[in-house]
Design a protein around this motif. Structure first.
Motif, PDB file in Angstrom:
ATOM      1  N   GLY A  66      71.482  44.492 -26.906  1.00 61.01           N
ATOM      2  CA  GLY A  66      72.191  45.577 -27.574  1.00 61.01           C
ATOM      3  C   GLY A  66      73.658  45.266 -27.790  1.00 61.01           C
ATOM      4  O   GLY A  66      74.271  44.535 -27.017  1.00 61.01           O
ATOM      5  N   HIS A  67      74.221  45.806 -28.890  1.00 54.78           N
ATOM      6  CA  HIS A  67      75.621  45.552 -29.269  1.00 54.78           C
ATOM      7  C   HIS A  67      75.879  44.068 -29.497  1.00 54.78           C
ATOM      8  O   HIS A  67      76.996  43.594 -29.296  1.00 54.78           O
ATOM      9  N   THR A  68      74.833  43.338 -29.891  1.00 54.90           N
ATOM     10  CA  THR A  68      74.886  41.889 -30.177  1.00 54.90           C
ATOM     11  C   THR A  68      75.356  41.071 -28.976  1.00 54.90           C
ATOM     12  O   THR A  68      75.937  39.990 -29.135  1.00 54.90           O
ATOM     13  N   GLU A 120      70.849  33.186 -15.095  1.00 54.66           N
ATOM     14  CA  GLU A 120      70.973  34.022 -16.290  1.00 54.66           C
ATOM     15  C   GLU A 120      72.379  33.963 -16.889  1.00 54.66           C
ATOM     16  O   GLU A 120      73.176  33.101 -16.529  1.00 54.66           O
ATOM     17  N   THR A 121      72.659  34.877 -17.798  1.00 54.75           N
ATOM     18  CA  THR A 121      73.795  34.798 -18.712  1.00 54.75           C
ATOM     19  C   THR A 121      75.125  34.427 -18.076  1.00 54.75           C
ATOM     20  O   THR A 121      75.837  33.545 -18.572  1.00 54.75           O
ATOM     21  N   GLU A 122      75.488  35.083 -16.980  1.00 56.98           N
ATOM     22  CA  GLU A 122      76.817  34.879 -16.396  1.00 56.98           C
ATOM     23  C   GLU A 122      77.020  33.476 -15.848  1.00 56.98           C
ATOM     24  O   GLU A 122      78.154  33.033 -15.663  1.00 56.98           O
ATOM     25  N   GLU A 123      75.935  32.761 -15.586  1.00 55.27           N
ATOM     26  CA  GLU A 123      76.035  31.384 -15.108  1.00 55.27           C
ATOM     27  C   GLU A 123      75.521  30.366 -16.121  1.00 55.27           C
ATOM     28  O   GLU A 123      75.772  29.168 -15.978  1.00 55.27           O
ATOM     29  N   PHE A 135      79.220  36.126 -25.227  1.00 53.87           N
ATOM     30  CA  PHE A 135      79.742  37.324 -25.890  1.00 53.87           C
ATOM     31  C   PHE A 135      79.251  38.554 -25.142  1.00 53.87           C
ATOM     32  O   PHE A 135      78.054  38.725 -24.914  1.00 53.87           O
ATOM     33  N   GLU A 136      80.200  39.421 -24.765  1.00 56.84           N
ATOM     34  CA  GLU A 136      79.855  40.586 -23.956  1.00 56.84           C
ATOM     35  C   GLU A 136      79.560  41.828 -24.789  1.00 56.84           C
ATOM     36  O   GLU A 136      79.246  42.882 -24.246  1.00 56.84           O
ATOM     37  N   LYS A 183      98.881  37.694 -17.341  1.00 57.74           N
ATOM     38  CA  LYS A 183      98.863  39.122 -17.697  1.00 57.74           C
ATOM     39  C   LYS A 183      98.327  39.347 -19.119  1.00 57.74           C
ATOM     40  O   LYS A 183      98.498  40.406 -19.697  1.00 57.74           O
ATOM     41  N   LEU A 184      97.653  38.323 -19.641  1.00 56.31           N
ATOM     42  CA  LEU A 184      97.046  38.416 -20.973  1.00 56.31           C
ATOM     43  C   LEU A 184      95.532  38.364 -20.838  1.00 56.31           C
ATOM     44  O   LEU A 184      94.986  37.631 -20.004  1.00 56.31           O
ATOM     45  N   TRP A 185      94.849  39.127 -21.673  1.00 54.97           N
ATOM     46  CA  TRP A 185      93.397  39.143 -21.673  1.00 54.97           C
ATOM     47  C   TRP A 185      92.895  38.037 -22.595  1.00 54.97           C
ATOM     48  O   TRP A 185      93.203  38.011 -23.786  1.00 54.97           O
ATOM     49  N   LEU A 186      92.128  37.117 -22.031  1.00 52.05           N
ATOM     50  CA  LEU A 186      91.566  36.024 -22.822  1.00 52.05           C
ATOM     51  C   LEU A 186      90.301  36.526 -23.505  1.00 52.05           C
ATOM     52  O   LEU A 186      89.185  36.223 -23.104  1.00 52.05           O
ATOM     53  N   CYS A 187      90.503  37.311 -24.567  1.00 58.23           N
ATOM     54  CA  CYS A 187      89.392  37.983 -25.235  1.00 58.23           C
ATOM     55  C   CYS A 187      88.571  37.009 -26.082  1.00 58.23           C
ATOM     56  O   CYS A 187      87.347  36.989 -25.996  1.00 58.23           O
ATOM     57  N   THR A 188      89.273  36.211 -26.893  1.00 57.99           N
ATOM     58  CA  THR A 188      88.573  35.284 -27.788  1.00 57.99           C
ATOM     59  C   THR A 188      89.321  33.960 -27.861  1.00 57.99           C
ATOM     60  O   THR A 188      90.509  33.933 -28.203  1.00 57.99           O
TER      61      THR A 188
END
Length: 264
Positions: free
Chosen positions: A151-153, A165-168, A189-190, A222-227
């Motif tokens: 869901g949500h791609t 699984e996914t996280e590893e 991708f979360e 202090k930065l989010w490594l989003c992409t």
């Protein structure tokens, strides 16, 4: 005289049995060592394996400008390793026969839902609730990784060798190897807009997660490594990457140098 000789003979026989009995008892108490001993090489490899698993890693992060980033990139001239990717569902079904069961009745356009997985290490998982369904995207035979979409791609992936699984396991499309392939960047991708990134190290011919990169990166900057827009390795311990944000009027990127270091 005859009686004396007979008594003497009986005494010798009795003494002989006594010796044999003592010998048997001694042998029982100190049995000959016939069990197979591990060769020195095996013992050494085990200790190396254990020491590698006990090593802890950290990162340092330095923000650099675009000129530095592209200068290092030109000097390094990184070559991305391509991982074989099977997206044709019919080809994948043949390759995964006996390993992955597809739900022929549950499809999303050309994608099939996953019904059950029989991992190569004996672990099994199955899905019967339609809310749990996710759909086949690709199979990577070199990594033995099944990539699906939820869901949500969101990325949902499985290492078919060990059941991780996914996280590893991550998404092989994200993977970026260091030059000697001792380390690699990975992630998944979360959903919505951001990825989760991590660093893996090759231990005993298997890639193991050693650093949750996005979380450690945020602690330090202090930065989010989003992409991550792009990345490359300068050597086994130095990773360059861009943190990229996409806007309607363009793209904004920041440039970073990430060093992997052993904790002492």
């Amino acid at each position: 005289m005859k009686n004396t000789f007979t008594s003497f003979l009986l005494l010798l026989i009795s003494f002989g049995f006594g010796l044999q009995s003592c010998k048997n008892e001694t042998e029982n108490q100190n049995p000959t060592k016939t069990e197979i001993q591990k060769p020195n090489d095996s013992l050494k490899s085990v200790s190396v394996e254990e020491s590698e698993k006990m090593v802890e890693y950290a990162i340092s992060v330095e923000e650099i400008d675009s000129l530095q980033y592209h200068s290092f990139k030109e000097k390094t001239a990184p070559i991305k390793k391509k991982i074989t990717k099977i997206t044709d569902i019919n080809e994948a079904k043949k390759m995964l026969k006996g390993i992955v069961e597809f739900d022929e009745k549950n499809t999303d356009d050309e994608y099939l839902a996953i019904k059950k997985i029989h991992f190569r290490n004996g672990k099994k998982i199955g899905y019967t609730n339609e809310w749990d369904y996710f759909y086949f995207i690709a199979y990577y035979p070199e990594e033995d990784i099944l990539l699906c979409e939820g869901g949500h791609t969101t990325d949902i992936s499985f290492n078919l060798k060990n059941g991780k699984e996914t996280e590893e396991t991550g998404n092989p499309d994200v993977i970026d190897f260091s030059p000697k392939e001792n380390f690699r960047l990975n992630g998944h991708f979360e959903g919505q807009e951001c990825y989760a990134y991590f660093i893996q190290r090759k231990i005993n011919n298997e890639y193991v997660k050693i650093i949750q990169l996005d979380k450690e990166f945020e602690k330090l900057t202090k930065l989010w490594l989003c992409t991550i827009g792009e990345s490359f390795w300068a050597d086994e311990n130095t990773l360059y990457l861009t943190e990229t944000e996409y806007f309607e009027d363009g793209i904004k990127s920041q440039f970073f140098k990430v060093k992997i270091v052993e904790k002492h």
